[in-house]
Design a protein around this motif. Structure first.
Motif, PDB file in Angstrom:
ATOM      1  N   ASP A  52     -47.597  55.307  38.660  1.00 55.92           N
ATOM      2  CA  ASP A  52     -47.819  55.052  40.010  1.00 55.92           C
ATOM      3  C   ASP A  52     -47.627  56.187  40.843  1.00 55.92           C
ATOM      4  O   ASP A  52     -47.399  57.386  40.556  1.00 55.92           O
ATOM      5  CB  ASP A  52     -47.222  53.810  40.355  1.00 55.92           C
ATOM      6  N   PRO A  53     -48.252  55.981  42.144  1.00 53.02           N
ATOM      7  CA  PRO A  53     -48.182  57.228  43.178  1.00 53.02           C
ATOM      8  C   PRO A  53     -46.850  57.708  43.141  1.00 53.02           C
ATOM      9  O   PRO A  53     -46.446  58.859  43.373  1.00 53.02           O
ATOM     10  CB  PRO A  53     -48.694  56.763  44.481  1.00 53.02           C
ATOM     11  N   ALA A  54     -45.731  56.911  43.189  1.00 55.31           N
ATOM     12  CA  ALA A  54     -44.335  57.053  43.285  1.00 55.31           C
ATOM     13  C   ALA A  54     -43.800  58.163  42.086  1.00 55.31           C
ATOM     14  O   ALA A  54     -42.939  59.010  42.248  1.00 55.31           O
ATOM     15  CB  ALA A  54     -43.189  56.151  43.387  1.00 55.31           C
ATOM     16  N   GLY A  55     -44.310  57.730  40.928  1.00 61.40           N
ATOM     17  CA  GLY A  55     -43.886  58.709  39.905  1.00 61.40           C
ATOM     18  C   GLY A  55     -44.712  59.803  39.782  1.00 61.40           C
ATOM     19  O   GLY A  55     -43.957  60.853  39.364  1.00 61.40           O
ATOM     20  N   PHE A  56     -45.851  59.863  40.304  1.00 64.22           N
ATOM     21  CA  PHE A  56     -46.628  61.224  40.438  1.00 64.22           C
ATOM     22  C   PHE A  56     -45.851  61.880  41.393  1.00 64.22           C
ATOM     23  O   PHE A  56     -45.512  63.186  41.114  1.00 64.22           O
ATOM     24  CB  PHE A  56     -48.091  60.897  40.865  1.00 64.22           C
ATOM     25  N   GLU A  57     -45.266  61.559  42.281  1.00 57.12           N
ATOM     26  CA  GLU A  57     -44.598  62.295  43.412  1.00 57.12           C
ATOM     27  C   GLU A  57     -43.235  62.843  42.788  1.00 57.12           C
ATOM     28  O   GLU A  57     -42.826  64.189  42.922  1.00 57.12           O
ATOM     29  CB  GLU A  57     -44.557  61.485  44.641  1.00 57.12           C
ATOM     30  N   ASN A  58     -42.743  61.950  42.024  1.00 55.35           N
ATOM     31  CA  ASN A  58     -41.451  62.582  41.336  1.00 55.35           C
ATOM     32  C   ASN A  58     -41.679  63.587  40.552  1.00 55.35           C
ATOM     33  O   ASN A  58     -40.930  64.641  40.419  1.00 55.35           O
ATOM     34  CB  ASN A  58     -40.944  61.217  40.557  1.00 55.35           C
ATOM     35  N   VAL A  59     -42.733  63.511  39.678  1.00 58.76           N
ATOM     36  CA  VAL A  59     -42.960  64.696  38.897  1.00 58.76           C
ATOM     37  C   VAL A  59     -43.386  65.725  39.387  1.00 58.76           C
ATOM     38  O   VAL A  59     -42.790  66.835  39.012  1.00 58.76           O
ATOM     39  CB  VAL A  59     -44.178  64.163  37.848  1.00 58.76           C
ATOM     40  N   ARG A  60     -44.117  65.793  40.628  1.00 61.63           N
ATOM     41  CA  ARG A  60     -44.576  66.729  41.191  1.00 61.63           C
ATOM     42  C   ARG A  60     -43.303  67.341  42.020  1.00 61.63           C
ATOM     43  O   ARG A  60     -43.303  68.626  41.925  1.00 61.63           O
ATOM     44  CB  ARG A  60     -45.385  66.255  42.601  1.00 61.63           C
ATOM     45  N   VAL A  61     -42.426  66.788  42.496  1.00 63.30           N
ATOM     46  CA  VAL A  61     -41.308  67.360  42.885  1.00 63.30           C
ATOM     47  C   VAL A  61     -40.494  68.099  41.969  1.00 63.30           C
ATOM     48  O   VAL A  61     -39.811  69.095  42.302  1.00 63.30           O
ATOM     49  CB  VAL A  61     -40.278  66.175  43.836  1.00 63.30           C
ATOM     50  N   LEU A  62     -40.456  67.604  40.947  1.00 61.06           N
ATOM     51  CA  LEU A  62     -39.531  68.120  39.629  1.00 61.06           C
ATOM     52  C   LEU A  62     -40.172  69.443  39.205  1.00 61.06           C
ATOM     53  O   LEU A  62     -39.671  70.471  39.006  1.00 61.06           O
ATOM     54  CB  LEU A  62     -39.474  67.305  38.409  1.00 61.06           C
ATOM     55  N   LEU A  63     -41.549  69.421  39.282  1.00 61.44           N
ATOM     56  CA  LEU A  63     -42.249  70.712  38.883  1.00 61.44           C
ATOM     57  C   LEU A  63     -42.415  71.925  39.780  1.00 61.44           C
ATOM     58  O   LEU A  63     -42.502  73.044  39.693  1.00 61.44           O
ATOM     59  CB  LEU A  63     -43.600  70.607  38.203  1.00 61.44           C
ATOM     60  N   ARG A  64     -42.064  71.420  41.176  1.00 58.22           N
ATOM     61  CA  ARG A  64     -42.144  72.404  42.328  1.00 58.22           C
ATOM     62  C   ARG A  64     -40.556  72.907  42.461  1.00 58.22           C
ATOM     63  O   ARG A  64     -40.402  74.048  43.127  1.00 58.22           O
ATOM     64  CB  ARG A  64     -42.455  71.575  43.798  1.00 58.22           C
ATOM     65  N   HIS A  65     -39.536  72.282  41.895  1.00 60.84           N
ATOM     66  CA  HIS A  65     -38.428  72.976  42.111  1.00 60.84           C
ATOM     67  C   HIS A  65     -38.409  74.382  41.491  1.00 60.84           C
ATOM     68  O   HIS A  65     -39.218  74.367  40.447  1.00 60.84           O
ATOM     69  CB  HIS A  65     -37.306  71.945  41.363  1.00 60.84           C
ATOM     70  N   PRO A  66     -37.451  75.232  41.845  1.00 63.53           N
ATOM     71  CA  PRO A  66     -37.391  76.502  40.820  1.00 63.53           C
ATOM     72  C   PRO A  66     -37.267  76.429  39.538  1.00 63.53           C
ATOM     73  O   PRO A  66     -37.779  76.958  38.804  1.00 63.53           O
ATOM     74  CB  PRO A  66     -36.577  77.406  41.962  1.00 63.53           C
ATOM     75  N   THR A  67     -36.116  75.371  39.247  1.00 67.79           N
ATOM     76  CA  THR A  67     -35.981  75.292  37.812  1.00 67.79           C
ATOM     77  C   THR A  67     -37.196  74.761  37.177  1.00 67.79           C
ATOM     78  O   THR A  67     -37.467  75.190  35.957  1.00 67.79           O
ATOM     79  CB  THR A  67     -34.732  74.438  37.722  1.00 67.79           C
ATOM     80  N   GLY A  68     -37.828  73.882  37.752  1.00 71.70           N
ATOM     81  CA  GLY A  68     -39.075  73.238  37.103  1.00 71.70           C
ATOM     82  C   GLY A  68     -40.071  74.194  37.004  1.00 71.70           C
ATOM     83  O   GLY A  68     -41.071  74.262  35.888  1.00 71.70           O
ATOM     84  N   GLN A  69     -40.141  75.134  37.798  1.00 69.53           N
ATOM     85  CA  GLN A  69     -41.401  76.206  37.748  1.00 69.53           C
ATOM     86  C   GLN A  69     -40.981  77.247  36.596  1.00 69.53           C
ATOM     87  O   GLN A  69     -41.786  77.532  35.869  1.00 69.53           O
ATOM     88  CB  GLN A  69     -41.182  76.954  39.229  1.00 69.53           C
ATOM     89  N   VAL A  70     -39.631  77.561  36.456  1.00 63.50           N
ATOM     90  CA  VAL A  70     -39.244  78.592  35.523  1.00 63.50           C
ATOM     91  C   VAL A  70     -39.657  77.847  34.111  1.00 63.50           C
ATOM     92  O   VAL A  70     -39.996  78.373  33.077  1.00 63.50           O
ATOM     93  CB  VAL A  70     -37.697  78.995  35.477  1.00 63.50           C
ATOM     94  N   LEU A  71     -39.296  76.639  33.944  1.00 61.28           N
ATOM     95  CA  LEU A  71     -39.387  75.677  32.735  1.00 61.28           C
ATOM     96  C   LEU A  71     -40.875  75.881  32.601  1.00 61.28           C
ATOM     97  O   LEU A  71     -41.117  75.877  31.378  1.00 61.28           O
ATOM     98  CB  LEU A  71     -38.545  74.676  32.641  1.00 61.28           C
TER      99      LEU A  71
END
Length: 125
Positions: A52-71
């Motif tokens: 759903d849109p909320a799940g998409f937003e959660n993944v987007r926030v996770l991947l935009r975090h510096p740790t998510g970007q490094v991973l």
């Protein structure tokens, strides 16, 4: 049978110095294993983003975090390294680049191509 005293008693893998062709072969195997181990997490992120849109937003926030970007860049390096190394192995299977100089050059090119891929994507992101 005579005993040969010149044979090693044990092999210390931290002391043995492999040529670059051996290193790229071992790294190819390691990246394959790591990709298999990380694959369920990627599937989970895909499922979560499509829920759903909320799940998409959660993944987007996770991947935009510096740790998510490094991973993410680390995962990209795993894919790029495995891909370019796989191409190299396919060429070797059809006996292209079998000579020592060509084999060493192609091994260094694999490392350079995977690093350049990560740098290019990291710079664009």
């Amino acid at each position: 049978m005579g005993k040969n005293n010149k044979r090693p008693v044990h092999l210390n893998l931290f002391v043995i110095r492999l040529p670059v062709t051996g290193v790229v072969s071992i790294v190819h195997r390691l990246t394959g294993v790591l990709l298999v181990l990380v694959f369920p997490f990627f599937l989970y992120l895909l499922q979560e983003s499509l829920r759903d849109p909320a799940g998409f937003e959660n993944v987007r926030v996770l991947l935009r975090h510096p740790t998510g970007q490094v991973l993410s860049l680390l995962a990209l390096w795993l894919v790029a390294q495995h891909f370019f190394s796989g191409l190299r192995h396919l060429l070797l299977d059809v006996e292209i680049g079998m000579e020592r100089v060509q084999a060493r050059l192609s091994a260094w090119l694999v490392f350079a191509a995977s690093l350049l891929t990560v740098v290019a994507v990291g710079w664009l992101a």
